[in-house]
Design a protein around this motif. Sequence first.
Motif, PDB file in Angstrom:
ATOM      1  N   GLY A 387     -55.274 -21.554 -77.983  1.00 33.72           N
ATOM      2  CA  GLY A 387     -54.844 -20.329 -78.641  1.00 33.72           C
ATOM      3  C   GLY A 387     -54.144 -20.546 -79.962  1.00 33.72           C
ATOM      4  O   GLY A 387     -53.500 -19.630 -80.471  1.00 33.72           O
ATOM      5  N   THR A 388     -54.270 -21.707 -80.574  1.00 39.01           N
ATOM      6  CA  THR A 388     -53.603 -21.962 -81.849  1.00 39.01           C
ATOM      7  C   THR A 388     -54.541 -22.635 -82.838  1.00 39.01           C
ATOM      8  O   THR A 388     -55.126 -23.678 -82.538  1.00 39.01           O
ATOM      9  CB  THR A 388     -52.339 -22.829 -81.677  1.00 39.01           C
ATOM     10  N   SER A 389     -54.691 -22.025 -83.999  1.00 41.81           N
ATOM     11  CA  SER A 389     -55.490 -22.631 -85.063  1.00 41.81           C
ATOM     12  C   SER A 389     -54.771 -23.830 -85.671  1.00 41.81           C
ATOM     13  O   SER A 389     -55.374 -24.887 -85.890  1.00 41.81           O
ATOM     14  CB  SER A 389     -55.782 -21.598 -86.162  1.00 41.81           C
ATOM     15  N   TRP A 390     -53.483 -23.667 -85.953  1.00 38.71           N
ATOM     16  CA  TRP A 390     -52.724 -24.737 -86.613  1.00 38.71           C
ATOM     17  C   TRP A 390     -52.701 -26.001 -85.749  1.00 38.71           C
ATOM     18  O   TRP A 390     -52.857 -27.106 -86.247  1.00 38.71           O
ATOM     19  CB  TRP A 390     -51.294 -24.265 -86.888  1.00 38.71           C
ATOM     20  N   GLY A 391     -52.512 -25.833 -84.448  1.00 38.48           N
ATOM     21  CA  GLY A 391     -52.505 -26.994 -83.576  1.00 38.48           C
ATOM     22  C   GLY A 391     -53.847 -27.700 -83.550  1.00 38.48           C
ATOM     23  O   GLY A 391     -53.923 -28.925 -83.489  1.00 38.48           O
ATOM     24  N   THR A 392     -54.929 -26.921 -83.644  1.00 41.50           N
ATOM     25  CA  THR A 392     -56.269 -27.500 -83.599  1.00 41.50           C
ATOM     26  C   THR A 392     -56.581 -28.309 -84.846  1.00 41.50           C
ATOM     27  O   THR A 392     -56.963 -29.478 -84.759  1.00 41.50           O
ATOM     28  CB  THR A 392     -57.322 -26.379 -83.425  1.00 41.50           C
ATOM     29  N   ILE A 414     -66.933 -31.164 -96.128  1.00 43.02           N
ATOM     30  CA  ILE A 414     -67.680 -30.291 -95.228  1.00 43.02           C
ATOM     31  C   ILE A 414     -67.092 -30.343 -93.825  1.00 43.02           C
ATOM     32  O   ILE A 414     -66.956 -29.312 -93.145  1.00 43.02           O
ATOM     33  CB  ILE A 414     -69.167 -30.696 -95.209  1.00 43.02           C
ATOM     34  N   ALA A 415     -66.708 -31.541 -93.385  1.00 39.77           N
ATOM     35  CA  ALA A 415     -66.140 -31.691 -92.045  1.00 39.77           C
ATOM     36  C   ALA A 415     -64.769 -31.030 -91.949  1.00 39.77           C
ATOM     37  O   ALA A 415     -64.418 -30.474 -90.903  1.00 39.77           O
ATOM     38  CB  ALA A 415     -66.044 -33.175 -91.684  1.00 39.77           C
ATOM     39  N   ILE A 416     -63.981 -31.094 -93.022  1.00 36.65           N
ATOM     40  CA  ILE A 416     -62.692 -30.400 -93.030  1.00 36.65           C
ATOM     41  C   ILE A 416     -62.918 -28.894 -92.908  1.00 36.65           C
ATOM     42  O   ILE A 416     -62.199 -28.191 -92.184  1.00 36.65           O
ATOM     43  CB  ILE A 416     -61.900 -30.740 -94.308  1.00 36.65           C
ATOM     44  N   SER A 417     -63.928 -28.373 -93.617  1.00 39.95           N
ATOM     45  CA  SER A 417     -64.275 -26.950 -93.486  1.00 39.95           C
ATOM     46  C   SER A 417     -64.656 -26.627 -92.037  1.00 39.95           C
ATOM     47  O   SER A 417     -64.278 -25.569 -91.517  1.00 39.95           O
ATOM     48  CB  SER A 417     -65.441 -26.596 -94.403  1.00 39.95           C
ATOM     49  N   ALA A 418     -65.394 -27.539 -91.409  1.00 42.42           N
ATOM     50  CA  ALA A 418     -65.792 -27.320 -90.020  1.00 42.42           C
ATOM     51  C   ALA A 418     -64.578 -27.287 -89.102  1.00 42.42           C
ATOM     52  O   ALA A 418     -64.519 -26.485 -88.153  1.00 42.42           O
ATOM     53  CB  ALA A 418     -66.753 -28.430 -89.573  1.00 42.42           C
ATOM     54  N   CYS A 419     -63.590 -28.147 -89.369  1.00 44.00           N
ATOM     55  CA  CYS A 419     -62.335 -28.131 -88.594  1.00 44.00           C
ATOM     56  C   CYS A 419     -61.652 -26.776 -88.711  1.00 44.00           C
ATOM     57  O   CYS A 419     -61.261 -26.167 -87.693  1.00 44.00           O
ATOM     58  CB  CYS A 419     -61.378 -29.221 -89.089  1.00 44.00           C
ATOM     59  N   MET A 420     -61.495 -26.316 -89.936  1.00 45.76           N
ATOM     60  CA  MET A 420     -60.777 -25.059 -90.172  1.00 45.76           C
ATOM     61  C   MET A 420     -61.555 -23.867 -89.606  1.00 45.76           C
ATOM     62  O   MET A 420     -60.975 -22.974 -88.982  1.00 45.76           O
ATOM     63  CB  MET A 420     -60.515 -24.881 -91.659  1.00 45.76           C
ATOM     64  N   ALA A 421     -62.874 -23.844 -89.820  1.00 45.29           N
ATOM     65  CA  ALA A 421     -63.700 -22.744 -89.308  1.00 45.29           C
ATOM     66  C   ALA A 421     -63.692 -22.720 -87.788  1.00 45.29           C
ATOM     67  O   ALA A 421     -63.569 -21.653 -87.175  1.00 45.29           O
ATOM     68  CB  ALA A 421     -65.117 -22.870 -89.835  1.00 45.29           C
ATOM     69  N   GLY A 422     -63.830 -23.893 -87.175  1.00 48.82           N
ATOM     70  CA  GLY A 422     -63.820 -23.966 -85.728  1.00 48.82           C
ATOM     71  C   GLY A 422     -62.487 -23.533 -85.134  1.00 48.82           C
ATOM     72  O   GLY A 422     -62.440 -22.850 -84.109  1.00 48.82           O
TER      73      GLY A 422
END
Length: 428
Positions: A387-392, A414-422
Amino acid sequence: MEPFNAGWLSIVPPIVAIALALITKEVLSSLVLGILTGTLIYTIGMDGNVLMGTLESAFTVMGNKVDFNILIFCSLLGALVYVVAMSGGTKAYGNWAVKRIKGRKSALAATTGLGALIFIDDYFNCLTVGSVMRPVTDKQNVSRAKLAYLIDATAAPVCIIAPISSWAAAVAGFVEGEDGFSLFIRAIPYNYYALLTIVMMVGMVLMHEEYGPMALHEANARKGDLFTTGNHPYEAMDEEVAAAGDNGHVMDLVIPIFSLIICCVIGMIYTGGFFEGTDFVTSFSQSNASVGLALGGFFGLVITVVLYMIRRVMKFRDLMACLPEGFKAMVPAILILTFAWSLKAMTDSLGAKEYVAALVKASAGTFVSLLPAIIFLVGCFLAFATGTSWGTFGILIPIVVDAFSATDPQLMIIAISACMAGAVCGDH
């Protein structure tokens, strides 16, 4: 701490943190146990005292890797959010909007527009937009479910692609050893989830298309039932807004928001050398984001306090009493940042960067090209469970930087974008 090449054991701490987060659905304790796992491996590898060496290493790495500027900005932002709410500014804006917005489409469009405008922080966004627009949407028979969707779809997805935001500062802090702010900006075009969420939201507002459970909620709302659920669990106003004063004016909301944005921009270009002759674009790109945002947050809060005192909206004692309450709201985010930085530093001490880079380099090209998609799915699953974006992205981004910084910088973006989007997708 001296580096220690632990080989495959270097990736055990983040794996422990991820596994525990999925099992316990609690990020803070999972990060702490991941840090302790890493320090235990480090201490055993260095032939030290297992108990005291582990604790000493853990506290050492926490003390050395904290970016206090970002923590200061988060604290100041929390204080500003609370002060604005208690001033009655959000309540005044809501009353103003009720009198001027006519029709469901206008109410939905105004909610979307205000949500996109308040991009500094998702907490600030949700608190302000929800408080302001709820009377407007209630009057136009918009379901609470639809209002919640619009607020959520203009909070994190907008903040995660806004350079001047607490999310940008956090992501830049996780990207240690690189120009984090520059990477954040370069990753925006690849953040497809956030961009497509905004497009979908605007399309639904303009075309009046509903489907699934939302169609039922909206159909019931047109008949007067805004909740659909039987017990109306969220019918009451937020405590913060209900307790707010009645002396507020629309400008008590608008001026603090724009003051914060302007002060943050000025703070960032100041750190980039703009006032020493550097052009605006260059100074913005080479700015120290954490310092600039901390400066902007401080002066934005000062302007807000002075404004409220001049207008006699709140007494100075009441304003000062709001500050610690705002700080408290940001404690979970501050702890996540601190523990994520510490976990990254510990894995670096174990040689994780070199091990993961070698592992990726030895992998087949096809597999490497699929890694962003895999990272996105892992981020979705982890954020959904916790339930947390920041923790992920606090857990995943440091791993991605270690994996690609030395082998494929473009794929790293691109992978950093995938981290943030996910992270945002799973959180939603």
